[in-house]
Scaffold this motif. Structure first.
Motif, PDB file in Angstrom:
ATOM      1  N   ALA A  18       0.899  -1.251  -0.156  1.00 33.63           N
ATOM      2  CA  ALA A  18       0.149   0.095  -0.037  1.00 33.63           C
ATOM      3  C   ALA A  18       0.841   1.269  -0.109  1.00 33.63           C
ATOM      4  N   GLN A  19       1.939   1.263   0.878  1.00 28.76           N
ATOM      5  CA  GLN A  19       2.759   2.395   0.940  1.00 28.76           C
ATOM      6  C   GLN A  19       3.484   2.594  -0.629  1.00 28.76           C
ATOM      7  N   ALA A  20       3.750   1.617  -1.036  1.00 26.13           N
ATOM      8  CA  ALA A  20       4.764   1.720  -2.411  1.00 26.13           C
ATOM      9  C   ALA A  20       3.591   2.278  -3.370  1.00 26.13           C
ATOM     10  N   LEU A  21       2.469   1.629  -3.511  1.00 31.58           N
ATOM     11  CA  LEU A  21       1.472   2.052  -4.485  1.00 31.58           C
ATOM     12  C   LEU A  21       1.270   3.522  -4.397  1.00 31.58           C
ATOM     13  N   TYR A  22       1.103   4.058  -3.252  1.00 30.00           N
ATOM     14  CA  TYR A  22       0.485   5.542  -2.869  1.00 30.00           C
ATOM     15  C   TYR A  22       1.715   6.415  -3.257  1.00 30.00           C
ATOM     16  N   ALA A  23       3.037   5.961  -3.214  1.00 24.49           N
ATOM     17  CA  ALA A  23       4.175   6.675  -3.415  1.00 24.49           C
ATOM     18  C   ALA A  23       4.080   7.120  -4.819  1.00 24.49           C
ATOM     19  N   GLY A  37      -1.104  -8.909  -1.924  1.00 27.06           N
ATOM     20  CA  GLY A  37      -0.512  -9.862  -1.800  1.00 27.06           C
ATOM     21  C   GLY A  37       0.923  -9.530  -2.576  1.00 27.06           C
ATOM     22  N   ASN A  38       1.227  -8.535  -2.863  1.00 30.26           N
ATOM     23  CA  ASN A  38       2.512  -8.276  -3.803  1.00 30.26           C
ATOM     24  C   ASN A  38       2.467  -9.045  -5.245  1.00 30.26           C
ATOM     25  N   GLU A  39       1.194  -9.207  -5.968  1.00 30.47           N
ATOM     26  CA  GLU A  39       1.124  -9.540  -7.185  1.00 30.47           C
ATOM     27  C   GLU A  39       0.635  -8.377  -8.069  1.00 30.47           C
TER      28      GLU A  39
END
Length: 149
Positions: A15-20, A77-79
């Motif tokens: 979630a944090q990676a996507l938000y960034a 799930g990191n997919e």
């Protein structure tokens, strides 16, 4: 760390990676309240620029909030997963100043596709909109060994 704790930590990291990398969500003031495997809860406060000609929140902004929660839930799930189809039913209006909460949950996940339901709640915890999204998995991961385009 237990497998459940590890899965929750991974969902939070995704979630944090996507938000960034999500300028649309940040520009609209969408915030992450909670993410877990197959689940996401995001918030957005209706701003004046989000209003339509009737003085209520434009449906496109409701859709964007729900679609963003869908994305965070189906990638938890990191997919690397994208939307394949989505629909929304608008139940009642939201107004300027209302804080909306989009609660996304995985209904069914297969090897390459999934079904997710998102309920957009108003300040009174009553549904404003119901969204259903169908996801499709692609090669790559959003966080670890990122090969997604």
């Amino acid at each position: 760390m237990s497998a459940l704790d590890s899965a929750h930590a991974l969902a939070a990291a995704v979630a944090q990676a996507l938000y960034a990398r999500d300028p649309a969500a940040r520009q609209l003031g969408i915030t992450i309240r909670h993410c877990a495997p197959g689940r996401a809860e995001l918030a957005m406060t209706v701003a004046d620029f989000m209003l339509n000609g009737h003085g209520t929140c434009h449906g496109g902004y409701l859709f964007t909030l729900a679609d963003t929660a869908f994305a965070y839930a189906c990638n938890s799930g990191n997919e690397f997963t994208v939307g394949q189809h989505a629909s929304i039913d608008y139940l009642r209006p939201a107004r300027a100043g209302d804080t909306l909460i989009a609660v996304a949950r995985e209904v069914k996940r297969g090897p390459r596709s999934g079904i997710y339901d998102v309920t957009v709640l108003g300040a009174d915890d009553e549904p404003v909109a119901l969204f259903r999204g169908l996801s499709r998995s692609r090669p790559g991961t959003p966080v670890i060994n990122d090969t997604a385009p």
